[in-house]
Design a protein around this motif. Structure first.
Motif, short mmCIF file in Angstrom:
data_model
loop_
_atom_site.label_atom_id
_atom_site.label_comp_id
_atom_site.label_asym_id
_atom_site.label_seq_id
_atom_site.Cartn_x
_atom_site.Cartn_y
_atom_site.Cartn_z
N GLY A 1 0.82 -1.20 0.00
CA GLY A 1 0.00 0.00 0.00
C GLY A 1 0.86 1.25 0.00
O GLY A 1 0.58 2.21 -0.71
N LEU A 2 1.94 1.19 0.79
CA LEU A 2 2.85 2.33 0.86
C LEU A 2 3.48 2.58 -0.51
O LEU A 2 3.65 3.73 -0.94
CB LEU A 2 3.92 2.02 1.90
CG LEU A 2 4.55 3.19 2.65
CD1 LEU A 2 3.49 4.04 3.31
CD2 LEU A 2 5.52 2.66 3.70
N ILE A 3 3.82 1.48 -1.22
CA ILE A 3 4.42 1.62 -2.55
C ILE A 3 3.42 2.23 -3.53
O ILE A 3 3.72 3.18 -4.26
CB ILE A 3 4.92 0.25 -3.04
CG1 ILE A 3 6.16 -0.13 -2.25
CG2 ILE A 3 5.21 0.28 -4.52
CD1 ILE A 3 6.66 -1.50 -2.54
N ASN A 4 2.18 1.67 -3.52
CA ASN A 4 1.16 2.27 -4.38
C ASN A 4 0.96 3.73 -4.03
O ASN A 4 0.81 4.57 -4.91
CB ASN A 4 -0.16 1.51 -4.24
CG ASN A 4 -0.17 0.25 -5.07
OD1 ASN A 4 0.47 0.19 -6.12
ND2 ASN A 4 -0.86 -0.75 -4.60
N GLY A 5 0.96 4.01 -2.73
CA GLY A 5 0.81 5.39 -2.29
C GLY A 5 1.93 6.27 -2.81
O GLY A 5 1.70 7.41 -3.22
N ALA A 6 3.16 5.71 -2.84
CA ALA A 6 4.28 6.46 -3.38
C ALA A 6 4.04 6.79 -4.85
O ALA A 6 4.30 7.90 -5.31
CB ALA A 6 5.57 5.66 -3.22
#
Lengths: 295, 322
Positions: free
Chosen positions: A19-24
Motif C-alpha cells: 500500500g505504501l508503494i502504491n501510495g508512493a
C-alpha cells in the motif's frame, strides 16, 4: 508473533508495504499532475501513458541495449521527458488560451495513440523486468520480512517527493514557478522567459511520471495498459487532495495508498473501489478537497 | 465567454433551414433500412441518441462528463437482466433501464456539481470507474461474458421486433422522441438558463438563478436519455457487456460529439454515424482503431474544434452574411 485483529502480521505488514508503494506512485503521479496543472492549466490525461512509457523504455534499454536499471533511472526520465517537451511544443501550447477542457481532450487522444501503438507492438500481456542484483533478497525486520527492492522504492519515492517540494517551495526557481502560476503576465514582464518555463515544467512532470514507471517495472509487469486504470485512480486522488498544495498531494497519495493496502487485508472485495468511496465522502464533507482552495 | 446579451428572439419556432434539414434527415432515415444493413443503422441511432444526451451537458451547459458510460452501461445491464432473467417485455425493460440511469444520474450529478470545470470531468470519470468495478464484481452482470442472447419478445405484445426492419422503425421512433425532447429542452426558457450558465456562471448566479438546481436537472435528463439509448441498444445487439460501462465508451461518446460539433443539434448524430461506420469498417484492424480514434481526437481539438456540423454552419453563416 500473535495475530493482529485475526490477521497474521506478515500478511498485514506485507499489504501495508505494498500500500505504501502504491501510495508512493500516487504521490509521484499526482505531484506531476499538480505541477503541470498549476502552470499549464491542463490536466494531463497522457500522464498514465507516460508512466507506462517509462516502464517500457527501461525494458527496451535492458533487453535491446543491455543498459541496466541504474542507468535507466537516469536515462528514462530524460528521454520520456523530451517526448513530453515535443508534445508541449507542437500541440499543447496552442491550447493555453482555450477552455481547460480542450487540454483534457487533446491529452486523452494522445494517450489513446501511445497506448494503442504499444499494444500493437507488444501485445496486452505483461513483460517481466528483473529486480537489479544489488536489491534482490530481503531483510528480516523482526516483525516482518521486507523485500529490499520494495523498501528501496518507498525510500527513493519519499526522497524525490520531498526534493520536489523543497525546490518548489523553498528555492528561487520555485518562487518563479509559483509566481508564474499566480500571474504569468506579471512574471514575464520581469524578464523571465515564461513560455520556456512552461515547456520545461511539462517536461519535468512527464519525466516524473516516467521515473515512477521505472520504479514500478520490477514490481508490476510492464504492460501497455498499466497506466490506463492507474491514471483514473490518480484523478480521484487529485480530487480528494486538491491541486493547490504540493505537500498536500504527497500526503494524500501516501495516505490513500496505505488505506487501500489495509482494505486489501480486511475487506478485499472493496479494495478496487475504496479510493473512489473516499472521494465521494470528501466531496460530501469538504467539496474543495482536503488541501484545496475553493475555485 | 462573450459579454453580449443572449439572443432570445424567435427561439421557439424552428428556423426554416433547420426544419428542412430535419425533414430531409427523417426522410432519409425512413428509407435507409432498404439500402443499408438495419442492425448497423439501429446501432448508429442508439449511439446518436447517446451522443445527443451527452451533448446536452457539454454543448449547452458546458459540463464535460467523462463518465457517461456509467448510465449507458448500467441501463443496458438492467434492461438485459430484466428482459432475460425476469422475462419482462421489451417496453418495460427499456423503461426500467432508463429509470436506473435516472436514479444514478441524481446520485452522480449531485456529487459532481459540487466542483467546477476540470474537477467535474475527473469526478464523473472516477465515479464511472467505480461503477465499472461494481459491474466487474456483481454476479448478475455475468462478468467478462456479459449478458448474452437477450430475447426480442414482441413489443406491447403484438409488434414482432425479432424482424430487424420492424425493430428499426421502433428504434427510430425512440431516437426521434429523444431528439425532440432534447430540442424542446434546449429551446425552452430552462434551456436559455443552461446556456447562460455555460457562458457566465457567476453572472447567472448573481441574476438570482439557483445554478446548481439547473445543472442537476440537466445532468439527470442527460443521464436518463443516455440510459434510454443504452437499454434500447441491448435489444439491437442482444448483448450487455463490460464494453458498455468501460471508460473507453465514455471516451467514444465524447469523440462522437466532438467530431460532429459540440453544441449543435445535428452534430452528435453525424458524429455517431462517423464513429460507428469507422469502427464497423475498420474492425479487422484491431488495436489500430484506438490509435485512429486518438489521432482524430488530436486533429479535431487542434484545428477543427467546431466539428463537422459546426464548420458547415459557420461556412453557411459567413456566406449568407457576406
Amino acid at each position: 508473533m500473535p495475530d493482529i485483529f485475526g490477521i497474521p502480521p506478515q500478511a498485514l505488514f506485507g499489504q501495508l508495504l505494498l500500500g505504501l508503494i502504491n501510495g508512493a506512485f500516487y504521490a509521484l503521479l499526482s505531484l506531476g499532475l499538480a505541477v503541470i496543472f498549476g502552470l499549464l492549466n491542463i490536466i494531463n490525461f497522457t500522464h498514465g501513458a507516460q508512466y507506462m512509457m517509462g516502464a517500457f523504455v527501461a525494458w527496451m534499454l535492458l533487453n535491446w541495449l543491455g543498459v541496466g536499471y541504474w542507468w535507466a533511472l537516469l536515462i528514462v526520465p530524460v528521454t520520456v521527458g523530451l517526448t513530453g517537451i515535443l508534445i508541449e511544443r507542437t500541440m499543447l501550447h496552442r491550447l493555453y488560451k482555450l477552455d481547460h477542457l480542450y487540454g483534457l481532450l487533446l491529452t486523452f487522444g494522445i494517450a489513446l495513440i501511445i497506448q494503442g501503438v504499444f499494444r500493437n507492438q507488444f501485445g496486452s500481456s505483461g513483460l517481466p523486468y528483473g529486480i537489479p542484483a544489488q536489491l534482490r533478497g530481503g531483510t528480516d525486520l523482526g516483525f516482518m520480512f521486507m523485500p529490499n527492492y520494495r523498501g528501496w522504492v518507498v525510500v527513493v519515492s519519499l526522497v524525490v517527493c520531498l526534493a520536489t517540494w523543497f525546490v518548489i517551495e523553498k528555492t528561487k526557481l520555485g518562487s518563479y514557478l509559483r509566481a508564474a502560476t499566480e500571474n504569468p503576465a506579471l512574471v514575464q514582464s520581469f524578464g523571465i522567459n515564461v513560455p520556456r518555463m512552461i515547456t520545461l515544467t511539462y517536461g519535468f512532470g512527464v519525466g516524473l511520471a516516467a521515473f515512477t514507471g521505472v520504479l514500478a517495472a520490477p514490481i508490476y509487469q510492464v504492460s501497455p495498459l498499466m497506466g490506463a486504470d492507474l491514471i483514473i485512480i490518480v484523478f480521484a486522488v487529485v480530487v480528494i487532495g486538491g491541486m493547490g498544495s504540493i505537500m498536500g498531494s504527497i500526503l494524500t497519495g501516501f495516505g490513500l495508498g496505505i488505506i487501500e493496502g489495509l482494505t486489501k487485508v480486511f475487506y478485499p472485495e472493496a479494495s478496487s473501489t475504496v479510493i473512489f468511496v473516499i472521494m465521494v465522502i470528501v466531496l460530501l464533507i469538504k467539496p474543495a478537497g482536503l488541501f484545496g482552495r475553493a475555485r | 465567454m462573450s459579454g453580449e446579451p443572449a439572443q432570445a428572439s424567435n427561439e421557439t419556432g424552428m428556423p426554416r433551414h433547420q426544419r428542412l434539414i430535419l425533414g430531409a434527415l427523417v426522410a432519409a432515415l425512413i428509407v435507409l433500412p432498404y439500402i443499408l444493413y438495419p442492425v448497423f443503422l439501429m446501432k448508429v441511432l442508439c449511439f446518436a441518441l447517446f451522443a445527443c444526451a451527452f451533448n446536452l451537458l457539454i454543448g449547452y451547459v458546458g459540463l464535460l462528463s467523462f463518465g457517461h458510460a456509467l448510465f449507458f452501461g448500467w441501463a443496458a445491464y438492467v434492461s438485459a437482466h430484466s428482459a432475460k432473467v425476469w422475462g419482462w417485455p421489451p417496453e418495460f425493460a427499456i423503461l426500467g433501464g432508463a429509470a436506473t440511469a435516472f436514479v444514478l444520474g441524481i446520485a452522480v450529478g449531485a456529487l459532481a456539481i459540487r466542483r467546477q470545470g476540470i474537477y467535474f470531468a475527473m469526478i464523473t470519470l472516477a465515479l464511472a470507474q467505480m461503477a465499472f468495478f461494481f459491474a466487474l464484481q456483481a454476479p448478475f452482470t455475468g462478468g467478462e461474458d456479459g449478458i448474452q442472447a437477450v430475447p426480442r419478445r414482441p413489443l406491447f405484445g403484438f409488434i414482432d421486433i425479432s424482424n430487424d426492419t420492424t425493430f428499426y422503425y421502433v428504434v427510430l421512433t425512440v431516437f426521434l422522441a429523444g431528439f425532440a425532447l432534447i430540442y424542446r429542452i434546449v429551446h425552452s426558457p430552462f434551456g436559455q438558463v443552461l446556456k447562460a450558465i455555460r457562458e457566465n456562471e457567476p453572472r447567472t448566479i448573481s441574476l438570482g438563478y439557483r445554478v446548481n438546481h439547473y445543472k442537476l436537472l440537466a445532468f439527470v435528463l442527460s443521464a436518463s436519455l443516455a440510459g434510454l439509448a443504452g437499454s434500447t441498444k441491448v435489444f439491437v445487439t442482444q448483448l450487455a457487456s463490460l464494453t458498455d460501462v468501460q471508460w473507453q465508451m465514455s471516451g467514444e461518446v465524447v469523440l462522437m460529439t466532438l467530431v460532429g460539433g459540440l453544441g449543435t443539434m445535428f452534430g452528435p448524430v453525424v458524429g455517431a454515424f462517423f464513429v460507428i461506420t469507422m469502427q464497423t469498417y475498420l474492425a479487422t484492424m484491431g488495436e489500430w482503431v484506438l490509435v485512429i480514434q486518438g489521432v482524430i481526437f488530436v486533429i479535431v481539438v487542434l484545428s477543427f474544434r467546431r466539428g463537422i456540423v459546426g464548420e458547415i454552419a459557420a461556412w453557411w453563416k459567413s456566406r449568407n452574411g457576406a
